[in-house]
Design an enzyme around this catalytic site. Structure first.
Site, PDB file in Angstrom:
ATOM      1  N   ASN A  48      11.711  65.067  -6.720  1.00  0.00           N
ATOM      2  CA  ASN A  48      11.597  66.145  -7.713  1.00  0.00           C
ATOM      3  C   ASN A  48      12.877  66.297  -8.535  1.00  0.00           C
ATOM      4  O   ASN A  48      13.057  67.297  -9.226  1.00  0.00           O
ATOM      5  CB  ASN A  48      11.299  67.475  -7.011  1.00  0.00           C
ATOM      6  CG  ASN A  48      10.010  67.416  -6.220  1.00  0.00           C
ATOM      7  OD1 ASN A  48       9.035  66.819  -6.665  1.00  0.00           O
ATOM      8  ND2 ASN A  48      10.010  68.019  -5.043  1.00  0.00           N
ATOM      9  N   HIS A 137       1.817  77.612  -3.615  1.00  0.00           N
ATOM     10  CA  HIS A 137       2.646  76.955  -2.599  1.00  0.00           C
ATOM     11  C   HIS A 137       2.602  77.659  -1.240  1.00  0.00           C
ATOM     12  O   HIS A 137       2.459  78.879  -1.158  1.00  0.00           O
ATOM     13  CB  HIS A 137       4.093  76.951  -3.119  1.00  0.00           C
ATOM     14  CG  HIS A 137       5.032  76.092  -2.349  1.00  0.00           C
ATOM     15  ND1 HIS A 137       5.921  76.598  -1.430  1.00  0.00           N
ATOM     16  CD2 HIS A 137       5.231  74.752  -2.373  1.00  0.00           C
ATOM     17  CE1 HIS A 137       6.645  75.607  -0.929  1.00  0.00           C
ATOM     18  NE2 HIS A 137       6.243  74.478  -1.485  1.00  0.00           N
ATOM     19  N   GLU A 181       1.951  79.937 -10.359  1.00  0.00           N
ATOM     20  CA  GLU A 181       3.063  79.033 -10.647  1.00  0.00           C
ATOM     21  C   GLU A 181       2.978  78.602 -12.103  1.00  0.00           C
ATOM     22  O   GLU A 181       1.878  78.577 -12.660  1.00  0.00           O
ATOM     23  CB  GLU A 181       2.985  77.798  -9.732  1.00  0.00           C
ATOM     24  CG  GLU A 181       3.006  78.179  -8.269  1.00  0.00           C
ATOM     25  CD  GLU A 181       2.901  76.995  -7.321  1.00  0.00           C
ATOM     26  OE1 GLU A 181       3.052  75.842  -7.763  1.00  0.00           O
ATOM     27  OE2 GLU A 181       2.661  77.242  -6.131  1.00  0.00           O
ATOM     28  N   SER A 185       2.563  71.853  -8.252  1.00  0.00           N
ATOM     29  CA  SER A 185       3.294  70.710  -7.696  1.00  0.00           C
ATOM     30  C   SER A 185       2.427  69.496  -7.417  1.00  0.00           C
ATOM     31  O   SER A 185       2.921  68.382  -7.427  1.00  0.00           O
ATOM     32  CB  SER A 185       4.024  71.129  -6.430  1.00  0.00           C
ATOM     33  OG  SER A 185       3.101  71.572  -5.461  1.00  0.00           O
ATOM     34  N   ASP A 210       6.109  81.571  -9.941  1.00  0.00           N
ATOM     35  CA  ASP A 210       6.951  80.567  -9.277  1.00  0.00           C
ATOM     36  C   ASP A 210       7.197  79.427 -10.270  1.00  0.00           C
ATOM     37  O   ASP A 210       6.263  78.741 -10.687  1.00  0.00           O
ATOM     38  CB  ASP A 210       6.210  80.075  -8.018  1.00  0.00           C
ATOM     39  CG  ASP A 210       7.000  79.040  -7.221  1.00  0.00           C
ATOM     40  OD1 ASP A 210       7.751  78.257  -7.831  1.00  0.00           O
ATOM     41  OD2 ASP A 210       6.844  78.998  -5.989  1.00  0.00           O
ATOM     42  N   HIS A 213       8.761  73.980 -10.321  1.00  0.00           N
ATOM     43  CA  HIS A 213       8.659  72.678 -10.992  1.00  0.00           C
ATOM     44  C   HIS A 213       8.863  72.762 -12.494  1.00  0.00           C
ATOM     45  O   HIS A 213       8.759  71.765 -13.196  1.00  0.00           O
ATOM     46  CB  HIS A 213       7.316  72.018 -10.665  1.00  0.00           C
ATOM     47  CG  HIS A 213       7.201  71.685  -9.223  1.00  0.00           C
ATOM     48  ND1 HIS A 213       7.724  70.543  -8.674  1.00  0.00           N
ATOM     49  CD2 HIS A 213       6.678  72.396  -8.198  1.00  0.00           C
ATOM     50  CE1 HIS A 213       7.515  70.541  -7.381  1.00  0.00           C
ATOM     51  NE2 HIS A 213       6.878  71.660  -7.061  1.00  0.00           N
ATOM     52  N   LYS A 242      15.199  71.133  -7.419  1.00  0.00           N
ATOM     53  CA  LYS A 242      14.362  70.106  -8.044  1.00  0.00           C
ATOM     54  C   LYS A 242      15.064  69.600  -9.305  1.00  0.00           C
ATOM     55  O   LYS A 242      16.060  68.911  -9.188  1.00  0.00           O
ATOM     56  CB  LYS A 242      12.968  70.668  -8.254  1.00  0.00           C
ATOM     57  CG  LYS A 242      12.319  70.838  -6.874  1.00  0.00           C
ATOM     58  CD  LYS A 242      11.063  71.622  -6.793  1.00  0.00           C
ATOM     59  CE  LYS A 242      10.584  71.590  -5.332  1.00  0.00           C
ATOM     60  NZ  LYS A 242       9.714  72.688  -4.982  1.00  0.00           N
TER      61      LYS A 242
HETATM   62  C1  PLP Z   1       9.513  73.286  -3.626  1.00  0.00           C
HETATM   63  C2  PLP Z   1       8.800  74.564  -3.867  1.00  0.00           C
HETATM   64  C3  PLP Z   1       9.265  75.757  -3.304  1.00  0.00           C
HETATM   65  C4  PLP Z   1      10.372  75.793  -2.298  1.00  0.00           C
HETATM   66  O1  PLP Z   1      11.617  75.576  -2.873  1.00  0.00           O
HETATM   67  P1  PLP Z   1      12.820  75.004  -1.992  1.00  0.00           P
HETATM   68  O2  PLP Z   1      14.033  75.409  -2.746  1.00  0.00           O
HETATM   69  O3  PLP Z   1      12.631  73.541  -1.903  1.00  0.00           O
HETATM   70  O4  PLP Z   1      12.735  75.671  -0.658  1.00  0.00           O
HETATM   71  C5  PLP Z   1       8.624  76.928  -3.668  1.00  0.00           C
HETATM   72  N1  PLP Z   1       7.564  76.923  -4.517  1.00  0.00           N
HETATM   73  C6  PLP Z   1       7.078  75.781  -5.035  1.00  0.00           C
HETATM   74  C7  PLP Z   1       5.923  75.839  -5.958  1.00  0.00           C
HETATM   75  C8  PLP Z   1       7.675  74.567  -4.718  1.00  0.00           C
HETATM   76  O5  PLP Z   1       7.175  73.443  -5.205  1.00  0.00           O
END
Ligand code: PLP
Length: 391
Positions: A48, A137, A181, A185, A210, A213, A242
């Protein structure tokens, strides 16, 4: 050995029988979107690190510098010991870029989602009515579960369905929350944020977005979709792990929201502050990312070309519109076989299977990076054509 190993072995045995036992594979990251695996160099489509920033000299240098100046660890939680100037400065920089009044750092995105939601649901008039996209997620599920809240799920990115569910619950007491989101993802598609903010406003619902990404990649100056509608997303969270190239996460919103979380969010109150080395890397990424429009354009070109090439080969990429391109196989065994064949040809792309994605939609999740060259994508398209099971 422990007296309890039989329990663990039994659970592992069940996973193995279902072809779901997972193991860790040692890799070594390299430049130009490559990794070394089992002694071979592969083009890496599994990371990522969408802008290739994890290997950027500016992040590494500032990380070193801040660790030298302030130490390897922060020593305690921020409420107990006090807050370093570096935490406050990074938060102010991020808030300005997001177009938010304030922001708060977290150790990880998982920790933020898992602990912010219970705090949010506890504020205001109960019960919380939580409307969530079906594909959100695992960490958001965890937050709802920790709060003992049952989600009301709407079909993925189907805002008509969301409105229908809101209408069905009209008149029920409690505050409404919408969880979704900006970029998903496993599907690489985007939410219609303009319409979503209008729905949230019409229903007086709290909008929780969220941007894991999207941060670094989408929106004005790469600051996520919420940056395009300042003040209209009640809480935007995102990660620095990411596209931002390092580690940690943030929540951005109003000053009152952030002050409330500082007091009420268990995952902030009872955890040690992020260490200086991590803050340095975040700070350097925040300086670089707004100016990386050329890299973002390159990434968009690569993903457009990949989707077109896969479509020509008859491979479904769902509604992907971003740097995440699902290449759907269907059955689990076919997806695993396609991943194996690509790997034999020097390309790393992970097979994603149920329960992570719905049954019958097993796929390779292809994650592109601005560190990839056009030739890498051409090689991937050619290999996918050859590797795909008969359709
Ligand atoms: C990766 C991810 C997270 C978690 O983030 P980290 O910093 O890796 O713990 C939360 N929400 C989504 C949608 C993700 O893809």
């Amino acid at each position: 050995m422990s007296r309890f190993d039989a329990d663990f072995e039994e659970a592992l045995g069940r996973a193995a029988a279902a072809n779901r036992r997972r193991v860790l594979r040692p890799i070594e990251p390299l430049d130009r979107g490559r990794v070394r695996l089992d002694g071979r160099e592969l083009i890496d489509f599994s990371s990522n690190d969408y802008l290739g920033l994890s290997r950027h000299p500016a992040l590494i240098e500032r990380s070193r510098e801040w660790a030298s100046r302030w130490g390897a660890g922060a020593g305690a939680s921020r409420l107990v010991r006090g807050t370093f100037e570096a935490h406050a400065d990074v938060e102010a920089k991020l808030a300005a870029l997001k177009g938010a009044q304030a922001s708060l750092l977290f150790a990880s995105g998982w920790q933020a989602n898992a602990s912010v939601l219970p705090a949010l649901f506890a504020a205001g008039e109960p019960p919380a009515l939580v409307f969530a996209d079906r594909l959100v997620h695992a960490s958001l599920h965890h937050g709802c579960q920790a709060a003992g809240v049952r989600q009301i799920r709407f079909r993925h990115n189907d805002l008509d369905h969301l409105e229908r569910l809101l209408t069905e619950r009209e008149g029920e007491p409690g505050r409404r929350f919408i969880l979704t989101e900006s970029v998903f993802s496993m599907d690489g598609d985007q939410v219609d944020l303009e319409r979503l903010t209008a729905i949230a406003e019409r229903w007086d619902a709290f909008l929780y977005l969220d941007e894991a990404h999207a941060t670094g990649v989408m929106g004005p100056r790469g600051m996520g979709l919420s940056a395009a509608v300042p003040g209209r997303v009640d809480l935007a969270m995102g990660t620095f792990s990411k596209a931002m190239g390092s580690f940690g996460a943030y929540v951005a919103g109003s000053r009152a929201l952030i002050d409330y979380l500082i007091n009420a969010c268990s995952g902030f109150v009872f955890t040690t502050a992020p260490p200086p080395a991590v803050l340095g890397a975040i700070d350097a990424a925040l300086d670089l990312v707004p100016g990386m429009d050329a890299e973002r354009a390159h990434l968009r070109r690569l993903s457009g070309r990949l989707r077109a090439g896969l479509a020509e080969a008859g491979i479904d990429t769902l509604a992907s519109a971003t740097q995440i391109v699902p290449a759907v196989v269907g059955e689990e065994a076919g997806a695993l076989e396609a991943a194996r064949r690509l790997e034999a040809g020097g390309l790393l792309a992970v097979a994603i299977r149920p329960p992570t994605v719905p049954k019958g939609s097993s796929r390779l999740r292809i994650a592109l990076s601005a560190a990839h060259a056009e030739a890498d994508v051409e090689q991937l398209i050619a290999a996918a054509r050859a590797a795909w099971p008969a359709r």
